[in-house]
Scaffold this active site. Structure first.
Site, PDB file in Angstrom:
ATOM      1  N   ASN A   1      41.449  34.400  51.383  1.00  0.00           N
ATOM      2  CA  ASN A   1      41.365  35.735  50.784  1.00  0.00           C
ATOM      3  C   ASN A   1      41.316  36.766  51.901  1.00  0.00           C
ATOM      4  OD1 ASN A   1      40.457  38.170  49.684  1.00  0.00           O
ATOM      5  ND2 ASN A   1      39.067  37.196  48.234  1.00  0.00           N
ATOM      6  N   HIS A  41      46.363  39.595  43.857  1.00  0.00           N
ATOM      7  CA  HIS A  41      45.434  39.435  44.971  1.00  0.00           C
ATOM      8  C   HIS A  41      45.055  37.971  45.103  1.00  0.00           C
ATOM      9  CE1 HIS A  41      42.006  39.510  47.502  1.00  0.00           C
ATOM     10  NE2 HIS A  41      41.124  39.401  46.523  1.00  0.00           N
ATOM     11  N   CYS A  44      40.175  44.994  47.925  1.00  0.00           N
ATOM     12  CA  CYS A  44      41.311  44.093  47.708  1.00  0.00           C
ATOM     13  C   CYS A  44      42.451  44.745  46.931  1.00  0.00           C
ATOM     14  CB  CYS A  44      40.850  42.835  46.994  1.00  0.00           C
ATOM     15  SG  CYS A  44      39.486  41.991  47.842  1.00  0.00           S
TER      16      CYS A  44
END
Length: 314
Positions: free
Chosen positions: A270, A240, A115
């Site tokens: 996500n 993120h 990420c």
């Protein structure tokens, strides 16, 4: 001239066509749509179709970014693809992205920092452009996380999703991408893993949440300091997009009181390395940021890896 600055000329995103709302997932997971939203902040997310591969989504986002920058694939001499969800470990996807764009003979490589990957890639591209090695770099975060998620796992299935975001990095007379603050904690690598080549993402959410909301505040503060700014000077905060509660707590603890906070996770889920450029592109498209605005980018995830830098909005 080597040693001059670099800047992001444009940013763009590519989101899969299929929208998956909480109600679609809830029944098979034995929970309610409201439970998913309360726990994650996510209301819907995008799932890639059979033809929407990581390289194809990446090329789509990259093409949009080049067009927004007034450039063409012929101008590109470097492609950096941040991804952790290619279907196999070899070959990497960056060369395929270049080929899909019609770019021949350019440098192309993948970065796997999960990420944090886009921010890692941006830090690399910034250094190469400032050194004079590259004159026009594409940095793309692209993921098909749904390929690696157990659809029956209530801890991961409602969270992860697919998409791509891209930025065009070019030389600039002044600094438009400030020094990256990056690192990792391999002692906690077991908190987010894919145990084997054909396995699923396994995540210990609570320890990751505690790590992100405590130790990463200092990383964000250091990134601001390296740009000569305080968190209160920021006009945008793009972390993120892991969890709505997590990113709002980070914003509060950082004290970014004047910043537009990216909340792309609500509609996108996500998307790992794609989440930062996707969230940034949404803020730009919505008019929440203006050209030149100082924006903190902060990626973090498996590794445990992290990277952040202040950029000036394209």
């Amino acid at each position: 001239m080597p040693g001059a600055g670099s800047r992001i000329a444009a940013v763009a995103g590519a989101r899969p066509d299929r929208i998956v709302r909480n109600a679609e997932l809830a029944a098979s997971l034995g929970v309610s749509a409201e439970w998913i939203e309360r726990r994650t902040g996510i209301r819907e997310r995008r799932f890639a179709g059979p033809e929407e591969s990581v390289p194809k989504m990446a090329a789509n986002a990259a093409g949009k970014a080049l067009s927004a920058a007034g450039l063409t694939p012929a101008d590109v001499d470097l492609v950096v693809l941040a991804t952790c969800s290619m279907p196999s470990s070899m070959p990497g996807g960056a060369a395929s992205v270049a080929a899909l764009l019609g770019i021949g003979g350019t440098a192309a490589f993948d970065v796997n920092a999960a990420c944090a990957g886009f921010c890692y890639g941006l830090g690399i591209a910034d250094g190469l452009v400032r050194a004079g090695t590259s004159r026009c770099a594409l940095v793309v975060g692209a993921e098909r996380m749904t390929d690696w998620v157990d659809p029956a796992d209530v801890n991961t299935a409602p969270i992860f999703a697919d998409g791509a975001g891209a930025a065009v990095v070019v030389p600039a007379p002044e600094t438009g991408i400030h020094p990256v603050v990056w690192g990792g904690d391999g002692n906690r690598a077991s908190l987010i893993t894919i145990p084997d080549r054909h396995g699923h993402v396994m995540m210990q959410g609570q320890p990751v949440y505690r790590w992100a909301t405590t130790e990463l505040v200092a990383v964000a503060e250091e990134a601001c300091a390296r740009s000569g700014r305080r968190p209160a000077d920021l006009k945008g905060l793009v972390t993120h997009q892991a969890n709505l509660r997590l990113l709002e707590l980070l914003a509060s603890r950082l004290g970014a009181v004047n910043a537009a906070v990216a909340r792309d996770v609500v509609e996108a889920g996500n998307t790992s390395a794609a989440s930062v450029p996707l969230a940034l592109s949404r803020l730009v498209a919505q008019g929440d940021l203006q050209p030149g605005d100082p924006v903190l980018l902060l990626g973090f995830g498996a590794g445990l890896s992290y990277a952040g830098q202040v950029i000036h909005c394209p």
